[in-house]
Design an enzyme around this catalytic site. Structure first.
Site, PDB file in Angstrom:
ATOM      1  N   LYS A 190       0.842  -1.197   0.000  1.00 26.61           N
ATOM      2  CA  LYS A 190       0.000   0.000   0.000  1.00 26.61           C
ATOM      3  C   LYS A 190       0.877   1.247   0.000  1.00 26.61           C
ATOM      4  CE  LYS A 190      -1.819   2.726   3.036  1.00 26.61           C
ATOM      5  NZ  LYS A 190      -1.854   4.042   2.352  1.00 26.61           N
ATOM      6  N   GLU A 264      10.190   0.746  10.514  1.00 24.60           N
ATOM      7  CA  GLU A 264      11.196   1.798  10.354  1.00 24.60           C
ATOM      8  C   GLU A 264      10.454   3.111  10.558  1.00 24.60           C
ATOM      9  OE1 GLU A 264      12.917   4.800   9.057  1.00 24.60           O
ATOM     10  OE2 GLU A 264      12.873   3.929   7.039  1.00 24.60           O
ATOM     11  N   CYS A 298      13.276  10.527   7.445  1.00 26.39           N
ATOM     12  CA  CYS A 298      13.227  10.023   8.820  1.00 26.39           C
ATOM     13  C   CYS A 298      14.602  10.078   9.488  1.00 26.39           C
ATOM     14  CB  CYS A 298      12.663   8.610   8.853  1.00 26.39           C
ATOM     15  SG  CYS A 298      13.397   7.522   7.629  1.00 26.39           S
ATOM     16  N   GLU A 395       9.889  15.267  16.074  1.00 22.89           N
ATOM     17  CA  GLU A 395      10.257  15.168  14.661  1.00 22.89           C
ATOM     18  C   GLU A 395       9.376  16.131  13.866  1.00 22.89           C
ATOM     19  OE1 GLU A 395      11.257  11.706  11.461  1.00 22.89           O
ATOM     20  OE2 GLU A 395       9.372  11.487  12.525  1.00 22.89           O
TER      21      GLU A 395
END
Length: 484
Positions: A190, A264, A298, A395
């Site tokens: 997906k 991850e 990331c 983040e």
């Protein structure tokens, strides 16, 4: 940062746009199930837009749990034959896919830039070569699994349910699909709802390569489709790249099942600059670390830890460098900073930077003119940041750098490790012994020395703590797809 050349520059940039005509985007796309493009079971569709212009690129079928069920059934059926093919035969398909990606790389780079918003020089020079390299690399492993260190004749797991993010749509697909196919698994993938197009073009590449039907299935859709996929009882392996919050939800969802999982997740990487670092080289590394892909990475080096004695020198050089970055049309080959991926992501970046200012950190943004349409954010850095500031802890996933200082290597390590994340870090110094001593104490999955954001298919990638678990890439990346 210039969108128009100033009179003082030695030479003026002429626009150098890549041609859009190299890619033919259809007005609508279906789901890719069992080797065919089909409509969603409930007929739902959604639009994908270009972040730099807000124009609608195409209309895409929206997968539901019923479509997930269809795709998993197709993958399960295909697994019976795919898993027993000799590794050398599976390798032929992977090599074929890799070569087609190379042949179509210009088309795919333009497509990715249109759908994602990142500059063409990044999709063309970084993403696409790495995508092909991952398929070449894992094609080489397909007939050598006995020698991967996981025992004789390791077996595939079955059907892999894979959910990927929007920041590197085609590269994350390659990270997931290449090792899965090489080890004999079949896949239901997906893609992110804001960037479905390159995955759908990849479905066409699978057909072009003659890949057996059902081995790869692509289901564009929203979070509900991803949740249905990771929860499906006939999925044996879940691979997810994305936010820590969603990763935790997946971990809770699969707890108590026999599904194998790799996650991850987010990061807040520290880029540590010591006083003996080559300053100009370090500044380039800082820029690459946080402004590559507009900071939507990331493993971005979003926290700069600079030794106090060189703080002024580094910051002066960094600000000077940021004024030369060019923000604008991502299809222009001169562009350094493209568009933010979505209105939603832009709103998040703005909210977090406003919090940074409200908490007393000092904001500096490169002077530049932002285009009138699309989603844009000027490269920004915060100074006078403490470890308690939100911009040093959360983040942001945007072109925003938080600058902290340190006096000793011990303080640098303590500050670098003072985060719930543990994905990446960078060290800048001329002393090899210092690189090794500091790297040994950093709790980060990937540590770069005198460089940043360098990737290679032969090297494992992954994190500690809330950055997830499991490794992708390299020999280590095979383990997640094998019954060992």
């Amino acid at each position: 940062m210039t969108s128009t050349p100033s009179a003082s520059t030695a030479f003026e940039y002429a626009p150098a746009p890549e041609s859009r005509s190299v890619v033919d985007i259809a007005p609508s796309y279906g789901l890719f199930i069992d080797g065919e493009f089909v409509e969603a079971a409930d007929g739902k569709v959604f639009k994908t837009v270009s972040p730099s212009t807000e124009e609608v690129l195409s209309e895409v079928a929206q997968a539901s749990s019923e479509d997930v069920d269809r795709a998993v059934k197709a993958a399960r059926k295909a697994f019976e034959k795919w898993s027993v093919l000799p590794g050398a035969e599976r390798a032929k398909y992977l090599f074929r896919i890799a070569r087609i990606i190379q042949e179509r790389s210009r088309e795919l780079a333009v497509l990715e830039t249109l759908d994602n918003g990142k500059p063409i020089k990044e999709t063309r020079d970084a993403d696409l070569p790495l995508v092909a390299a991952h398929f070449f690399y894992y094609a080489g492993w397909a007939d050598k699994l006995d020698h991967a260190g996981y025992g004789a004749n390791p077996q595939p797991l079955g059907v892999a349910g894979q959910v990927i993010p929007w920041n590197f749509p085609l590269l994350m697909l390659a990270w997931k699909i290449a090792p899965a196919l090489a080890t004999g698994n079949t896949v239901v993938l997906k893609p992110a709802e804001t960037t479905p197009l390159s995955a759908l073009f990849f479905a066409d590449i699978c057909r072009q390569a003659g890949l057996p039907k059902g081995v790869v299935n692509i289901l564009p859709g929203y979070g509900d489709a991803g949740a249905a996929l990771t929860a499906h009882p006939d999925v044996n392996k879940v691979a997810f790249t994305g936010s820590t919050a969603v990763g935790k939800a997946i971990a809770r969802q699969v707890a108590g099942t026999d599904k194998k999982v790799t996650l991850e997740l987010g990061g807040k990487g520290a880029n540590i600059v010591f006083d003996d670092a080559p300053i100009d080289q370090a500044v380039e590394g800082i820029v690459t670390g946080i402004f590559f892909n507009q900071g939507q990475v990331c493993c971005a080096g979003s926290r700069l830890l600079v030794q106090e004695s060189v703080q002024d020198e580094v910051l002066d050089a960094l600000k000077r460098r940021l004024t030369t970055l060019r923000l604008g049309d991502p299809l222009d080959k001169n562009t350094d900073i493209g568009a933010i991926n979505s209105a939603e992501q832009l709103a998040r970046i703005k909210a977090l930077t406003e919090t940074g200012e409200a908490e007393g950190a000092e904001r500096w943004s490169a002077p530049c003119e932002l285009p009138s349409s699309g989603y844009w954010f000027a490269p920004t850095l915060f100074t006078n940041v403490t470890q308690a500031h939100t911009v040093a802890r959360d983040e942001i996933f945007g072109p925003v750098l938080s600058v902290l200082t340190f006096r000793t290597p011990e303080e640098a390590v303590a500050k670098a490790n003072n985060t719930q994340y543990g994905l990446s870090a960078g060290i800048w110094t001329e002393k090899g012994s210092r690189i090794l001593a500091v790297a040994d104490r950093l709790r980060a999955g990937v540590i770069w020395a005198n460089t940043f954001n360098k990737f290679d298919p032969t090297s494992p990638f992954g994190g500690y703590k809330e950055s997830g678990y499991g490794r992708e890439g390299g020999r280590h990346g095979l383990e997640a797809y094998l019954d060992v």
